[in-house]
Scaffold this active site. Sequence first.
Site, PDB file in Angstrom:
ATOM      1  N   GLU A  89      -4.475 -14.873  -6.834  1.00 34.90           N
ATOM      2  CA  GLU A  89      -4.707 -13.903  -7.908  1.00 34.90           C
ATOM      3  C   GLU A  89      -3.681 -13.990  -9.013  1.00 34.90           C
ATOM      4  OE1 GLU A  89      -4.530  -9.996  -6.297  1.00 34.90           O
ATOM      5  OE2 GLU A  89      -5.600 -10.624  -4.510  1.00 34.90           O
ATOM      6  N   CYS A 113       5.001  -6.804   3.700  1.00 36.55           N
ATOM      7  CA  CYS A 113       5.480  -5.506   3.207  1.00 36.55           C
ATOM      8  C   CYS A 113       4.425  -4.434   3.467  1.00 36.55           C
ATOM      9  CB  CYS A 113       5.789  -5.582   1.719  1.00 36.55           C
ATOM     10  SG  CYS A 113       7.082  -6.771   1.355  1.00 36.55           S
ATOM     11  N   CYS A 116       1.541  -3.681   0.777  1.00 35.44           N
ATOM     12  CA  CYS A 116       0.963  -4.824   0.055  1.00 35.44           C
ATOM     13  C   CYS A 116      -0.157  -5.478   0.851  1.00 35.44           C
ATOM     14  CB  CYS A 116       2.071  -5.834  -0.209  1.00 35.44           C
ATOM     15  SG  CYS A 116       1.484  -7.383  -0.882  1.00 35.44           S
ATOM     16  N   LEU A 217      13.295  -3.377  -4.270  1.00 36.89           N
ATOM     17  CA  LEU A 217      14.199  -2.647  -3.380  1.00 36.89           C
ATOM     18  C   LEU A 217      13.415  -1.618  -2.560  1.00 36.89           C
ATOM     19  CD1 LEU A 217      17.217  -3.089  -3.089  1.00 36.89           C
ATOM     20  CD2 LEU A 217      17.587  -1.059  -4.478  1.00 36.89           C
ATOM     21  N   CYS A 335      -1.012  -6.262  -5.669  1.00 32.87           N
ATOM     22  CA  CYS A 335      -0.905  -7.617  -5.167  1.00 32.87           C
ATOM     23  C   CYS A 335      -1.756  -7.849  -3.920  1.00 32.87           C
ATOM     24  CB  CYS A 335       0.574  -7.828  -4.899  1.00 32.87           C
ATOM     25  SG  CYS A 335       0.981  -9.165  -3.889  1.00 32.87           S
TER      26      CYS A 335
HETATM   27  S1  SF4 Z   1       3.498 -10.590  -1.795  1.00 28.04           S
HETATM   28 FE1  SF4 Z   1       5.433  -9.546  -2.248  1.00 28.04          FE
HETATM   29  S2  SF4 Z   1       5.030  -7.408  -1.774  1.00 28.04           S
HETATM   30 FE2  SF4 Z   1       3.387  -8.604  -0.819  1.00 28.04          FE
HETATM   31  S3  SF4 Z   1       4.029  -8.976   1.311  1.00 28.04           S
HETATM   32 FE3  SF4 Z   1       4.740 -10.703   0.049  1.00 28.04          FE
HETATM   33  S4  SF4 Z   1       6.819 -10.204  -0.609  1.00 28.04           S
HETATM   34 FE4  SF4 Z   1       5.851  -8.319   0.115  1.00 28.04          FE
END
Ligand code: SF4
Length: 344
Positions: A89, A113, A116, A217, A335
């Site tokens: 994307e 994360c 995400c 962070l 994301c």
């Molecule tokens: S793309 Fe960025 S926010 Fe998503 S899991 Fe990976 S490091 Fe974390």
Amino acid sequence: MKALLTDFDFNKIKGLVHDFGEPEFRALQLYQWINRGVSFENMSNLPKTLTEKLSENFDASGVSINKNFVSKDKSVKYLFELRDGNLIEGILMPHSYANTLCVSTQVGCRMNCAFCASGISGLERNLTCGEILGEVISANNFIGGDLKNRKIGNLVLMGSGEPLDNYDEVSEFLKLVTDPNGLNMSERNISLSTCGLVDKIYRLADDGHSVTLSISLHSAVEDVRNELIPASKANPLSEIKKAAKYYFEKTGRRVIYEYILIKDKNDSRYDAEKLAYMAKGFPVHVNLIMLNPVKEKNLLPCSLRTAQKFQKYLSDLNVSVTMRHSFGVDISGACGQLRRKYIH
Ligand code: SF4
């Protein structure tokens, strides 16, 4: 699979043209066609014999736009297709001063994360430097840009993937996209967003890069951060602060802390005080972002009133802080969301 020409820097293109027995000036012609996203058959000032030989052994482009979605806020989400059928994307965010393109650096991500969608199915594979460049070339083309009239002013490496987990290709991409013979961007207009891989932050500084370092962070409380970013366990906050300070000292660039506000997770006065401590001692700017909820995750954004209070706590503690707009909420702007819709 054929070799991909967007993976080649100008010197390699020169070598290739030489190997094909062509005069040196053809190298710049070929390199510029590649960076404009033009297919071999449309490279009009190159001899047909050369483009035919090239097309037998190489692909000129590794990325195409499979779908695009325009949001009410005018941002455009691209679903890019790679040569192996994988989808990644990008999102184009219009600003009055210049368009900003957010690109992916990996297919999926292994950081997992909590907020995400990209990490849900893990890391599929790294992108090559030429594939990351291909996202920029495709988007620039799509909106009518060219090399001389580039329509993308800023880049953020903040799409799917952890850029510093794919360090070598990302570092090479930065060299390609800033090449004056190609898209000629400046690292000063590129932001790299990382969840804080400490050893790679030092490497980025030591390798002479000068992108804006944006550290995700999201909490300055160790336990909460470990919960939100499982990969951060190996990178404690004290080490992240040291590495960020080193990056500033080496590059002179103010470091950005990205902080997604999540209801009852990281939005209290105590959280703001801990964050203010992380931002002390060298120039840091904090970007607050309202959570863009992901259907598969059980987290909610805090209220606007709480966000404003959080911002004021920080300002009162002399932290440079702004609230950033969340783009493309109606088109799966966060994301990894869009890709997930299309990989089932
Ligand atoms: S793309 Fe960025 S926010 Fe998503 S899991 Fe990976 S490091 Fe974390």
